[in-house]
Design a protein around this motif. Structure first.
Motif, short mmCIF file in Angstrom:
data_model
loop_
_atom_site.label_atom_id
_atom_site.label_comp_id
_atom_site.label_asym_id
_atom_site.label_seq_id
_atom_site.Cartn_x
_atom_site.Cartn_y
_atom_site.Cartn_z
N LYS A 1 1.08 -1.27 -0.04
CA LYS A 1 0.20 -0.33 -0.01
C LYS A 1 0.82 1.17 0.22
O LYS A 1 0.53 2.09 -0.41
N ALA B 1 0.82 4.01 -3.15
CA ALA B 1 0.60 5.72 -2.97
C ALA B 1 1.33 6.62 -3.22
O ALA B 1 1.66 7.95 -3.00
N ASP C 1 1.29 7.29 -6.65
CA ASP C 1 0.42 8.30 -6.69
C ASP C 1 0.82 9.41 -6.62
O ASP C 1 -0.03 10.14 -7.80
N PHE C 2 0.94 9.69 -5.38
CA PHE C 2 2.06 10.69 -5.15
C PHE C 2 2.41 11.12 -6.39
O PHE C 2 2.85 12.84 -6.40
N ARG D 1 -6.71 18.34 -6.66
CA ARG D 1 -7.36 17.35 -5.53
C ARG D 1 -7.59 15.75 -5.26
O ARG D 1 -5.94 15.73 -5.91
N GLY D 2 -6.99 14.92 -4.12
CA GLY D 2 -6.38 14.16 -4.02
C GLY D 2 -5.54 14.34 -2.61
O GLY D 2 -5.73 15.43 -2.12
N ARG D 3 -5.12 13.11 -2.10
CA ARG D 3 -4.46 13.24 -1.19
C ARG D 3 -3.29 14.02 -1.11
O ARG D 3 -2.60 14.23 -0.18
N ALA D 4 -2.64 13.32 -2.20
CA ALA D 4 -1.22 14.69 -2.00
C ALA D 4 -1.15 15.93 -2.70
O ALA D 4 -0.83 16.44 -1.23
N THR E 1 -3.63 17.61 -1.11
CA THR E 1 -4.24 18.20 1.05
C THR E 1 -2.80 18.02 1.47
O THR E 1 -2.66 18.83 1.93
N GLN E 2 -2.04 17.06 1.20
CA GLN E 2 -0.34 17.22 1.90
C GLN E 2 0.37 18.12 1.43
O GLN E 2 1.01 18.75 2.34
N ARG F 1 -1.59 21.55 3.07
CA ARG F 1 -0.77 21.71 4.72
C ARG F 1 0.16 21.87 5.07
O ARG F 1 0.90 22.04 5.51
#
Length: 210
Positions: free
Chosen positions: A58, A62, A65-66, A99-102, A104-105, A108
């Motif tokens: 995983k 991930a 994807d990043f 958009r997406g988790r990457a 978002t990180q 932040r």
């Protein structure tokens, strides 16, 4: 939490071995105690280390994807820079678009840089170290040169985005090739089994005639 999952799955392996021993005993199938002990230890070890393999898989997915999102982020940054924006403004604008988790990180990390009054390159470098993504450290190094070599940063970011996309495509092709090779093995075994099924009567007749 992860350790608890490992312990539970390992205990499940031990319970499964005990159930297997019980079923064999009910069926009057003689099995050596050493074999049952090895099976129990094997199932317990597989249950203990299996979650680690799943987590690593995983994590690798991930990171891939990043990196894919990072290539789009770099494109957005250098396009915004070409429009006349400053480096920090371009970084924030590019992070807000995606958009997406990457993304978002990335948002932040950049927000943390503003709140702590640190440079974006330091927070991006720290994020790259936390996620084990070397491309973020390279991006941070490029940004740190923007103050002295601002005219070259757009070309550098565009080149990095292109190189990252090329690397991702090469990885995808290698993974697809490996998957194709893995698929060929079951088909080969099935074909060999089919040949053996067809040849078995003839081989039996030849051996019985000897």
């Amino acid at each position: 939490m992860h350790v608890a999952v490992k312990v539970v799955v390992s205990c499940a392996g031990l319970v499964a071995s005990l159930l297997l021993q019980t079923l064999l005993a009910l069926a009057d199938v003689p099995v050596s105690v050493d074999v049952l002990l090895v099976a129990a230890l094997g199932l317990a070890a597989a249950g203990f280390f299996g979650p680690d393999l799943e987590v690593r898989t995983k994590a690798a997915r991930a990171r891939a994807d990043f990196r894919a999102a990072l290539s789009a982020f770099l494109d957005l940054v250098w396009i915004t820079l070409a429009g006349g924006a400053g480096v920090e403004v371009a970084l924030l604008a590019a992070a807000e678009v995606g958009r997406g988790r990457a993304f978002t990180q990335l948002r932040r990390a950049l927000d943390a840089a503003q709140l702590t009054r640190t440079t974006p390159c330091s927070t991006l470098r720290r994020l790259g170290e936390d996620l084990d993504i070397a491309e973020l450290a390279e991006l941070a190094a490029s940004i740190s040169l923007a103050g002295t070599e601002g005219a070259k940063i757009r070309t550098s970011l565009a080149a990095k985005a292109k190189a990252l996309r090329t690397h991702l495509v090469a990885e995808a092709e290698a993974e697809a090739q490996a998957a194709t090779e893995r698929m060929a093995l079951p088909v080969t075994l099935l074909f060999l089994g089919f040949l053996g099924f067809i040849a078995y009567p003839a081989v039996t007749q030849v051996l019985s005639g000897l």
